[in-house]
Design a protein around this motif. Structure first.
Motif, mmCIF file in Angstrom:
data_model
loop_
_atom_site.group_PDB
_atom_site.id
_atom_site.type_symbol
_atom_site.label_atom_id
_atom_site.label_comp_id
_atom_site.label_asym_id
_atom_site.label_seq_id
_atom_site.Cartn_x
_atom_site.Cartn_y
_atom_site.Cartn_z
ATOM 1 N N MET A 10 0.828 -1.205 0.000
ATOM 2 C CA MET A 10 0.000 0.000 0.000
ATOM 3 C C MET A 10 0.865 1.259 0.000
ATOM 4 N N GLN A 11 1.982 1.247 0.714
ATOM 5 C CA GLN A 11 2.896 2.387 0.696
ATOM 6 C C GLN A 11 3.472 2.596 -0.696
ATOM 7 N N MET A 12 3.772 1.512 -1.387
ATOM 8 C CA MET A 12 4.251 1.610 -2.753
ATOM 9 C C MET A 12 3.143 2.154 -3.658
ATOM 10 N N GLY A 13 1.934 1.629 -3.474
ATOM 11 C CA GLY A 13 0.805 2.035 -4.299
ATOM 12 C C GLY A 13 0.457 3.500 -4.140
ATOM 13 N N LYS A 14 0.687 4.058 -2.961
ATOM 14 C CA LYS A 14 0.387 5.471 -2.691
ATOM 15 C C LYS A 14 1.127 6.394 -3.652
ATOM 16 N N LYS A 15 2.295 5.959 -4.114
ATOM 17 C CA LYS A 15 3.092 6.776 -5.037
ATOM 18 C C LYS A 15 2.457 6.845 -6.421
ATOM 19 N N LEU A 16 1.521 5.933 -6.689
ATOM 20 C CA LEU A 16 0.871 5.875 -7.999
ATOM 21 C C LEU A 16 -0.454 6.635 -8.039
ATOM 22 N N GLY A 17 -1.120 6.746 -6.889
ATOM 23 C CA GLY A 17 -2.410 7.419 -6.853
ATOM 24 C C GLY A 17 -3.120 7.175 -5.539
ATOM 25 N N ALA A 18 -4.008 8.096 -5.168
ATOM 26 C CA ALA A 18 -4.654 8.054 -3.851
ATOM 27 C C ALA A 18 -5.543 6.836 -3.662
ATOM 28 N N ASP A 19 -6.131 6.303 -4.751
ATOM 29 C CA ASP A 19 -7.038 5.156 -4.622
ATOM 30 C C ASP A 19 -6.321 3.807 -4.647
ATOM 31 N N VAL A 20 -5.044 3.803 -5.027
ATOM 32 C CA VAL A 20 -4.342 2.527 -5.196
ATOM 33 C C VAL A 20 -4.204 1.756 -3.875
ATOM 34 N N PRO A 21 -3.837 2.407 -2.758
ATOM 35 C CA PRO A 21 -3.758 1.643 -1.501
ATOM 36 C C PRO A 21 -5.066 0.941 -1.161
ATOM 37 N N TYR A 22 -6.206 1.651 -1.333
ATOM 38 C CA TYR A 22 -7.483 0.995 -1.057
ATOM 39 C C TYR A 22 -7.706 -0.195 -1.989
ATOM 40 N N CYS A 23 -7.371 -0.037 -3.260
ATOM 41 C CA CYS A 23 -7.585 -1.127 -4.214
ATOM 42 C C CYS A 23 -6.722 -2.340 -3.884
ATOM 43 N N ILE A 24 -5.587 -2.111 -3.239
ATOM 44 C CA ILE A 24 -4.761 -3.231 -2.767
ATOM 45 C C ILE A 24 -5.449 -3.914 -1.586
ATOM 46 N N LEU A 25 -5.985 -3.121 -0.676
ATOM 47 C CA LEU A 25 -6.646 -3.670 0.517
ATOM 48 C C LEU A 25 -7.959 -4.350 0.163
ATOM 49 N N GLY A 26 -8.840 -3.641 -0.530
ATOM 50 C CA GLY A 26 -10.138 -4.193 -0.933
ATOM 51 C C GLY A 26 -11.113 -4.323 0.221
ATOM 52 N N GLY A 27 -12.326 -4.808 -0.083
ATOM 53 C CA GLY A 27 -13.358 -5.009 0.932
ATOM 54 C C GLY A 27 -14.074 -3.723 1.296
ATOM 55 N N THR A 28 -14.421 -3.586 2.567
ATOM 56 C CA THR A 28 -15.131 -2.416 3.086
ATOM 57 C C THR A 28 -14.162 -1.644 3.972
ATOM 58 N N ALA A 29 -13.950 -0.364 3.677
ATOM 59 C CA ALA A 29 -12.950 0.384 4.442
ATOM 60 C C ALA A 29 -13.305 1.858 4.523
ATOM 61 N N LEU A 30 -12.872 2.480 5.618
ATOM 62 C CA LEU A 30 -12.938 3.925 5.784
ATOM 63 C C LEU A 30 -11.623 4.489 5.276
ATOM 64 N N ALA A 31 -11.701 5.461 4.372
ATOM 65 C CA ALA A 31 -10.507 6.096 3.815
ATOM 66 C C ALA A 31 -10.462 7.546 4.255
#
Length: 288
Positions: free
Chosen positions: A125-146
């Motif tokens: 997710m830390q790596m994904g953050k460098k690509l875009g704000a939604d990428v960390p959530y897309c790595i995690l998936g499911g139901t989440a508060l962002a």
């Protein structure tokens, strides 16, 4: 390796303020749905090759999946290998469903397994953050508060399984344009995020659906009247609730019954270019 790259919807979306770096602080509940692209990844000797079924999508470093592969190789200092990625796109582009971000997330997840690099979810997710704000959530998936810019994530209990009708009109919306038009100081209605979280804990799909709200919807709907037309058709067909996802233009409705969902689909065919009937999808990264 073949991996499914699932879309997301926003159950709530609140914009709190604009930051000095130009981004906005948000508070939103995100949910994965079972609409997905399929990515096939294959190791090659060197380089990054992207293929897609949509001729208008870039296949070079402008493609976020390419950027994800490049970031993975650079971060882990892998210089003696390459990757070929074939993307079968089913998620509409520029639709408010994180179609690009979820492709990037899938590339990082798959390459972590293929190259046996053993990165944990937080590291990905830390790596994904460098690509875009939604990428960390897309790595995690499911139901989440962002929170934050969308990168501070709190996993919530799985949302009750529900029928979701997604309808995208034949327009594309720029996220940057919509945020540029938003006047945070003029927002008068906001979602009751805590009430929705309580409803998720109580597995109360009616309270969840009726409490859904997206502050960006008023901005997008002002420019594109079709947004409200789609919402009205959803609600008139028996949806428990209906809102726009992300910055749009996709609108979704939550339905209890398949018959009502199909009724909405039939009525939406004249104004929506892409319509899907899907379910909420509740597996997160650790369970894939």
């Amino acid at each position: 390796m073949e991996i499914k790259s699932r879309a997301k919807i926003n159950i709530t979306l609140d914009v709190l303020n604009k930051r000095e770096d130009g981004y906005h602080n948000v508070k939103m509940i995100m949910q994965t749905v079972d609409l997905y692209d399929v990515l096939h990844l294959e190791k090659i000797e060197n380089g990054i090759e992207i293929k897609t079924n949509l001729p208008y999508l870039p296949t070079d470093e402008k493609n976020i999946a390419y950027k994800a592969a490049q970031l993975f190789f650079n971060t882990l200092d892998i210089n003696d290998a390459g990757i070929k990625i074939n993307i079968q796109k089913n998620i509409p582009v520029a639709a408010g469903l994180a179609g690009g971000s979820t492709n990037a997330a899938a590339v990082l997840i798959a390459m972590n397994k293929m190259f046996k690099t053993s990165l944990n979810t937080d590291q990905l997710m830390q790596m994904g953050k460098k690509l875009g704000a939604d990428v960390p959530y897309c790595i995690l998936g499911g139901t989440a508060l962002a929170e934050g810019i969308g990168d501070i994530l709190t996993l919530l209990p799985p949302m009750p399984t529900a029928i979701v009708v997604l309808a995208k009109p034949p327009i594309s919306v720029s996220t940057a344009h919509i945020y540029g038009k938003l006047k945070v100081e003029n927002i008068t209605m906001r979602p009751d995020t805590e009430a929705i979280i309580n409803a998720i804990y109580n597995q109360d799909i009616i309270a969840i659906a009726r409490g859904m709200y997206n502050v960006l919807e008023a901005v997008t709907a002002k420019e594109y009247r079709v947004i409200n037309r789609i919402k009205n058709i959803m609600l008139g067909s028996g949806a428990l609730g209906s809102i726009m996802s992300g910055s749009g233009p996709t609108v979704f409705g939550i339905f209890e019954h398949e018959v009502s969902a199909r009724k909405a689909v039939n009525k939406l065919r004249t104004i929506a270019s892409d319509i899907f009937v899907v379910n909420t999808y509740n597996s997160n990264y650790g369970e894939r």
